[in-house]
Design an enzyme around this catalytic site. Structure first.
Site, short mmCIF file in Angstrom:
data_model
loop_
_atom_site.label_atom_id
_atom_site.label_comp_id
_atom_site.label_asym_id
_atom_site.label_seq_id
_atom_site.Cartn_x
_atom_site.Cartn_y
_atom_site.Cartn_z
N ASN A 9 -0.32 -4.08 5.20
CA ASN A 9 -1.17 -3.58 6.28
C ASN A 9 -0.61 -4.15 7.59
OD1 ASN A 9 -3.12 -2.92 8.11
ND2 ASN A 9 -4.74 -4.15 7.17
N LYS A 11 -1.47 -3.53 10.57
CA LYS A 11 -2.47 -3.68 11.64
C LYS A 11 -1.91 -3.15 12.97
CE LYS A 11 -4.53 -7.34 8.96
NZ LYS A 11 -5.30 -8.57 8.88
N GLU A 97 -11.84 -6.01 9.48
CA GLU A 97 -11.71 -5.90 10.94
C GLU A 97 -12.38 -4.63 11.44
OE1 GLU A 97 -7.46 -6.43 10.93
OE2 GLU A 97 -7.78 -8.49 10.22
N SER A 213 -4.04 -14.04 3.47
CA SER A 213 -3.03 -15.09 3.55
C SER A 213 -2.13 -15.19 2.32
CB SER A 213 -3.67 -16.45 3.86
OG SER A 213 -4.33 -16.42 5.12
#
Ligand code: 13P
Length: 251
Positions: A9, A11, A97, A213
């Site tokens: 991803n 982002k 998010e 993470s």
């Protein structure tokens, strides 16, 4: 045996040129015969070029979001049909998010899931608890609620197009990862929750990715857990070497 999946991803990172550079790096460095499904999710504006770039590779392209309506007066939004028309095959929905900064609720996500499936997109459905939920011991309850509210209306056949991505919010971009045991415990709970509602045929086949993470040095241990079917990678997906190492850890 479920296939492993590693998805990146990206982002809101990488402009057009940087996207091309990273894709070229990935094409050169990723094993072409990997028994791992590889997905990358660049930003909307770079999706079409990414699809073209990856045409003869084993890397699939996902969008990071989409609107729930088929079309209409929704300035600035992107529909499922627009994504499929350029060759995008899957879409990330429910990322924390999006839930936190763009007020995406379970109800809205339910609608987005329906629209995506209707348009034959595979849904990578993200969900996960915040630190306070875990500290209060309500994390299992919350996870069950997130699944129920957005996915439990589906029919059994729909699950062929669902990938689950458990992403504890406290582990996203923080450098703090769920321990492999914490990930396994939650993934087993998720699978059992799906089984109780849809049966073992569905729960044994649905891929459950871990996100938060994941790095080259912790990926292998996390992916070795029986209910972890791969990862949804943020920061480490932006560096070709790291992403390739994570894919290799899933092989
Ligand atoms: P990080 O890998 O940067 O923690 O991000 C995880 C994530 O949000 C993937 O969707």
């Amino acid at each position: 045996m479920r296939d492993k999946i590693v998805a990146g991803n990206w982002k809101m990172h990488k402009n057009a040129e940087e996207t091309e550079d990273l894709l070229n790096d990935l094409i050169n460095k990723l094993p072409s015969d990997a028994a791992v499904h590889i997905i990358v999710a660049p930003t909307f504006v770079n999706l079409a070029s990414a699809v073209q770039h990856l045409e003869y590779t084993n890397i699939n392209v996902a969008a990071q979001n989409m609107h729930q309506a088929e079309s209409g007066a929704f300035t600035g939004e992107i529909s499922a049909g627009m994504l499929t028309s350029i060759g995008v095959t899957s879409v990330i929905l429910g990322h924390s998010e999006r839930r936190a900064y763009f007020n995406e609720t379970s109800e809205l996500l339910k609608n987005k899931v329906d629209t995506a499936l209707k348009n034959e997109l595979v849904v990578i459905f993200c969900f996960g608890e915040e630190l306070k939920d875990r500290q209060e011991g309500t994390h299992f309850e919350l996870i069950e609620k997130q699944l129920k509210e957005s996915l439990f209306h589906l029919e059994e056949k729909d699950w062929a197009s669902i990938i689950l991505a458990y992403e504890p919010v406290w582990a996203i971009g923080t450098g703090e990862t769920a321990s492999p045991e914490q990930a396994q415990e939650m993934h087993a709970f998720i699978r059992k929750t799906v089984e109780d509602k849809f049966g073992a045929g569905v729960s044994n086949h649905v891929a459950i990715l871990y996100g938060g993470s994941v790095k080259p040095d912790n990926a292998q241990e996390i992916f070795s857990k029986p209910d972890v079917d791969g990862g949804l990678i943020g920061g480490a997906a932006l560096k070709a070497d790291d992403f390739v190492a994570i894919v290799q850890a899933a092989m």
